[in-house]
Motif scaffolding. Structure first.
Motif, mmCIF file in Angstrom:
data_model
loop_
_atom_site.group_PDB
_atom_site.id
_atom_site.type_symbol
_atom_site.label_atom_id
_atom_site.label_comp_id
_atom_site.label_asym_id
_atom_site.label_seq_id
_atom_site.Cartn_x
_atom_site.Cartn_y
_atom_site.Cartn_z
ATOM 1 N N ILE A 209 12.238 -3.131 6.879
ATOM 2 C CA ILE A 209 11.113 -2.994 5.956
ATOM 3 C C ILE A 209 10.105 -4.099 6.261
ATOM 4 N N PHE A 210 8.868 -3.713 6.551
ATOM 5 C CA PHE A 210 7.834 -4.691 6.883
ATOM 6 C C PHE A 210 6.842 -4.898 5.727
ATOM 7 N N TYR A 211 6.822 -3.973 4.775
ATOM 8 C CA TYR A 211 6.012 -4.129 3.570
ATOM 9 C C TYR A 211 6.597 -3.241 2.491
ATOM 10 N N PRO A 212 6.730 -3.727 1.263
ATOM 11 C CA PRO A 212 6.288 -5.003 0.725
ATOM 12 C C PRO A 212 7.148 -6.177 1.208
ATOM 13 N N TYR A 213 6.665 -7.407 0.893
ATOM 14 C CA TYR A 213 7.342 -8.608 1.335
ATOM 15 C C TYR A 213 8.289 -9.108 0.250
ATOM 16 N N ASN A 214 9.214 -9.961 0.649
ATOM 17 C CA ASN A 214 10.051 -10.654 -0.326
ATOM 18 C C ASN A 214 9.155 -11.490 -1.248
ATOM 19 N N ASN A 215 9.432 -11.398 -2.565
ATOM 20 C CA ASN A 215 8.670 -12.127 -3.589
ATOM 21 C C ASN A 215 7.217 -11.657 -3.680
ATOM 22 N N GLY A 216 6.941 -10.459 -3.137
ATOM 23 C CA GLY A 216 5.594 -9.921 -3.208
ATOM 24 C C GLY A 216 5.329 -9.221 -4.536
ATOM 25 N N VAL A 217 4.074 -8.784 -4.705
ATOM 26 C CA VAL A 217 3.643 -8.112 -5.931
ATOM 27 C C VAL A 217 3.077 -6.758 -5.553
ATOM 28 N N ILE A 218 3.504 -5.691 -6.278
ATOM 29 C CA ILE A 218 2.992 -4.350 -6.028
ATOM 30 C C ILE A 218 2.644 -3.695 -7.358
ATOM 31 N N GLN A 219 1.787 -2.686 -7.274
ATOM 32 C CA GLN A 219 1.430 -1.920 -8.473
ATOM 33 C C GLN A 219 0.857 -0.582 -8.034
ATOM 34 N N GLY A 220 0.781 0.344 -8.980
ATOM 35 C CA GLY A 220 0.279 1.672 -8.658
ATOM 36 C C GLY A 220 1.204 2.391 -7.680
ATOM 37 N N THR A 221 0.593 3.089 -6.737
ATOM 38 C CA THR A 221 1.371 3.743 -5.677
ATOM 39 C C THR A 221 1.398 2.817 -4.469
ATOM 40 N N ALA A 222 2.558 2.280 -4.177
ATOM 41 C CA ALA A 222 2.709 1.280 -3.111
ATOM 42 C C ALA A 222 3.390 1.917 -1.912
#
Length: 425
Positions: A209-222
């Protein structure tokens, strides 16, 4: 007459004197030394014991047979091996350049490089196979001998069984004269402890997995971006992506697919299905034998309603592969394909196309000239019917190992007809 008488008297007196002389005295009483004659020595030959070596004679060392051949002599196809197995045979040719040794799961033809040697071998050890690095089962071995002109010959050892759980009885390997080869004595080594990471998110230029990152923030459709594909020696079956509240291991399956994808979107995650908070993502790449590789991204913060500062992500450009077009684009006319087709120990690259989902690849361009962030090919699409197509780039090294990059679902649309004016009669 008187003279004769006197002479006779004198002789008689002399004889009497001699008769009366004692032993050891000379004439007239003088001492005379006696000389004793010593007889010559007689030499007797005494026999001497000479020890005889009755130990068996060592057999002569056979002379190596020098012949141009590519042949695996031992073990034989179908044999079982364990531990360190010596692969013996010939690897030589006129204008010899090198030979390579590969292994694959039996009948899979998914070859994995083992070794390369620049020295020819004549009836000796080609390679010592550490069977403990492979699961028990049946495998194929291949020896490829390359010449200076780039041509090569191959020899195969088919369906050799690695059996460490139940080691086979050793079979003596013999040379051309029927003399067994010496049994090597393995040298005991102290293993070095390898630190095993708690989890792995991805392998650079590989799976994960290259995205999302560890400790990252996502929202909506990621978009979850990753690489899911086969690797040498393994037959790909599918990938599975799951999600869990961070640290709990309560996994919910999000998607399972048999597609192979390279650094593209493997899933579009609707984060509004989940409450705001920390989550873990788990990717499993499953192979035909049910084994799998696992990658995780941890402590991803879903923040649809929680106010957080979301940094702007800086995408990392791919190192190699097809940069343009991208998967899902609509294409027509003449298509420029750009990217990087270069690798360590580069041999050649191949560009091929297939109807989406069919995996029946037809070659388009083959080149031995590396390309770095430039035009790879310019394709005339006018001869292709409208539909969905995939493009595949393979980059080979000297060992014929390759990296594969695929752009999928390129849409060729029918050209819009140009309206023509028709005059009224």
């Amino acid at each position: 007459m008187n003279t004769k008488r006197l002479l006779l008297i004198a002789v008689a007196a002399l004889l009497c004197a001699l008769a009366l002389t004692p032993p050891g005295a000379g004439l007239w009483g003088l001492a005379v030394a006696q000389v004793e004659l010593t007889p010559p020595p007689i030499f007797t030959i005494t026999p001497t014991f000479t020890p005889v070596d009755f130990s068996p004679l060592e057999p002569p060392t056979p002379t190596k047979v020098i012949r141009m051949a590519n042949e695996i002599m031992h073990p034989r196809s179908g044999d079982a091996v364990s531990g360190f197995a010596a692969i013996r045979g010939y690897a030589s040719a006129s204008s010899f350049r090198r030979y390579d040794v590969h292994i694959a799961v039996a009948s899979s033809e998914s070859w994995q490089w083992l070794a390369t040697s620049m020295e020819p071998v004549y009836g000796d050890v080609l390679y010592r196979l550490d069977t403990t690095q492979f699961r028990d089962g049946k495998y194929d071995l291949r020896v490829r001998v390359l010449r200076d002109d780039g041509n090569y010959t191959e020899s195969y050892l088919r369906r050799i069984e690695i059996r460490n759980a139940n080691p086979p009885t050793a079979t003596l390997a013999r040379n051309e004269l029927g003399t067994p080869f010496p049994t090597p004595t393995p040298t005991a080594t102290t293993p070095t402890a390898t630190v095993t990471p708690e989890f792995v998110s991805n392998v650079p230029d590989g799976q994960g997995i290259f995205y999302p990152y560890n400790n990252g923030v996502i929202q909506g459709t990621a978009k979850v971006i990753g690489t899911v594909n086969a690797k040498p020696g393994m037959i790909y079956d599918r990938y599975e992506l799951a999600i869990s509240p961070a640290g709990f291991g309560q996994w919910t399956l999000l998607v399972s697919s048999s597609d192979q994808i390279w650094q593209e979107t493997i899933y579009k995650l609707d984060t509004q299905r989940f409450p705001d908070g920390l989550y873990d993502l788990r990717l499993r790449i499953v192979y035909a034998d049910s084994n799998y590789d696992e990658y995780q991204v941890r402590d991803v913060y879903i923040a649809n309603y929680t106010r957080v500062n979301i940094p702007t992500a800086t995408p990392t450009p791919p190192v190699r592969g097809i940069f343009s077009p991208r998967s899902g684009e609509i294409i027509s006319g003449t298509l420029p394909v750009t990217g990087t087709a270069s690798i360590l120990n580069f041999l050649r690259w191949e560009l091929a196309w297939a109807v989406s989902g069919e995996e029946e690849w037809a070659p388009l361009v083959i080149s031995e000239t590396p390309v770095t962030n430039d035009l790879i090919a310019r394709l005339d699409l006018s001869l292709l019917p409208p539909g969905s197509y995939d493009l595949r780039l393979r980059i080979y090294n000297w060992n014929l190992q390759f990296e594969e990059y695929v752009v999928r679902r390129l849409q060729i649309v029918a050209p819009t007809p140009t309206p023509t004016f028709t005059p009224f009669p």
